[in-house]
Design a protein around this motif. Sequence first.
Motif, short mmCIF file in Angstrom:
data_model
loop_
_atom_site.label_atom_id
_atom_site.label_comp_id
_atom_site.label_asym_id
_atom_site.label_seq_id
_atom_site.Cartn_x
_atom_site.Cartn_y
_atom_site.Cartn_z
N MET A 1 -13.10 23.32 -2.63
CA MET A 1 -12.48 23.04 -1.35
C MET A 1 -11.05 23.60 -1.31
N TYR A 2 -10.32 23.45 -2.42
CA TYR A 2 -8.95 23.96 -2.48
C TYR A 2 -8.94 25.47 -2.26
N LYS A 3 -9.94 26.15 -2.84
CA LYS A 3 -10.02 27.60 -2.70
C LYS A 3 -10.24 28.00 -1.23
N ASN A 4 -11.13 27.28 -0.54
CA ASN A 4 -11.38 27.56 0.87
C ASN A 4 -10.13 27.30 1.73
N LEU A 5 -9.43 26.25 1.42
CA LEU A 5 -8.21 25.92 2.15
C LEU A 5 -7.15 27.01 1.93
N LYS A 6 -7.03 27.45 0.68
CA LYS A 6 -6.07 28.50 0.35
C LYS A 6 -6.44 29.79 1.09
N LEU A 7 -7.72 30.15 1.10
CA LEU A 7 -8.17 31.35 1.82
C LEU A 7 -7.86 31.23 3.32
N TYR A 8 -8.07 30.05 3.85
CA TYR A 8 -7.80 29.81 5.27
C TYR A 8 -6.32 30.04 5.58
N PHE A 9 -5.44 29.44 4.82
CA PHE A 9 -4.01 29.57 5.10
C PHE A 9 -3.47 30.96 4.78
N ASN A 10 -4.11 31.65 3.85
CA ASN A 10 -3.70 33.03 3.55
C ASN A 10 -3.94 33.97 4.73
N LYS A 11 -4.86 33.62 5.62
CA LYS A 11 -5.12 34.45 6.80
C LYS A 11 -3.89 34.55 7.70
N SER A 12 -3.03 33.55 7.68
CA SER A 12 -1.86 33.60 8.55
C SER A 12 -0.61 34.12 7.84
N SER A 13 -0.77 34.58 6.63
CA SER A 13 0.33 35.18 5.88
C SER A 13 0.32 36.69 6.09
N THR A 14 1.48 37.25 6.40
CA THR A 14 1.56 38.70 6.62
C THR A 14 2.98 39.20 6.38
N GLN A 15 3.05 40.45 6.03
CA GLN A 15 4.34 41.12 5.88
C GLN A 15 4.59 42.09 7.05
N ALA A 16 3.61 42.19 7.94
CA ALA A 16 3.70 43.14 9.06
C ALA A 16 4.83 42.75 10.01
N ARG A 17 5.38 43.75 10.66
CA ARG A 17 6.44 43.57 11.66
C ARG A 17 5.86 43.78 13.05
N SER A 18 6.53 43.26 14.04
CA SER A 18 6.10 43.43 15.42
C SER A 18 6.03 44.91 15.78
N PRO A 19 4.93 45.34 16.39
CA PRO A 19 4.81 46.75 16.81
C PRO A 19 5.54 47.03 18.13
N LEU A 20 6.03 45.98 18.78
CA LEU A 20 6.69 46.16 20.07
C LEU A 20 8.01 46.90 19.89
N LYS A 21 8.25 47.84 20.76
CA LYS A 21 9.48 48.62 20.73
C LYS A 21 10.47 48.03 21.73
N VAL A 22 11.74 48.04 21.39
CA VAL A 22 12.79 47.57 22.29
C VAL A 22 13.33 48.76 23.06
N SER A 23 13.27 48.66 24.37
CA SER A 23 13.74 49.73 25.23
C SER A 23 14.52 49.13 26.39
N MET A 24 15.78 49.47 26.49
CA MET A 24 16.59 48.95 27.58
C MET A 24 16.02 49.43 28.92
N TRP A 25 15.58 50.69 28.99
CA TRP A 25 15.01 51.23 30.21
C TRP A 25 13.76 50.43 30.61
N GLN A 26 12.88 50.14 29.65
CA GLN A 26 11.68 49.36 29.92
C GLN A 26 12.05 47.96 30.41
N ALA A 27 13.06 47.36 29.81
CA ALA A 27 13.49 46.03 30.22
C ALA A 27 14.03 46.04 31.65
N ILE A 28 14.79 47.06 31.99
CA ILE A 28 15.34 47.18 33.34
C ILE A 28 14.21 47.37 34.35
#
Length: 173
Positions: A1-28
Amino acid sequence: MYKNLKLYFNKSSTQARSPLKVSMWQAILAFIGGFITIFILVSLSEGLHLSLLIAPFGASCVLAFALPEAAVSQPRNIIGGHFITALCGLVIYHWLGNGIWALSLAVGLGIALMILTKTTHPPAGANPIVVITAASSWSFLITPVLVGSIVVVCVALLYNNLIKHRKYPTFWL
């Protein structure tokens, strides 16, 4: 059970960064589009003595003007998604009332029907809650939902196509 719980919580672990770009022109551009749309909806509401504004339209403006190329931002999705979910809210409200089961059923049904009809529009997921908590009548489906969502799409069509590097919509059907 501990292994399944660990696998479950590992799904929400990531090192990825947001792919969204910041653009002042887009914001305006998004600011202006959202401002114009809500200004028109409120002005028409006051001038015609009709309610054409609901909170989910603010979120629709985010998609229509910040992410106009996204599938969920297209006219079919904005109009269809708002219409379907408001209809779900009205049917469930007039059938079951405004309890927890009615609210939950209406939102879930609205989501499922948007997926099945290819009209998924995330802001529309709030419509059943708006409909049921406001004890809306059947006329709510026409004003503000249908007329208001058509106004949002018309402004998005006119505004987005004035911008050189944009083409809106990317699809109709």
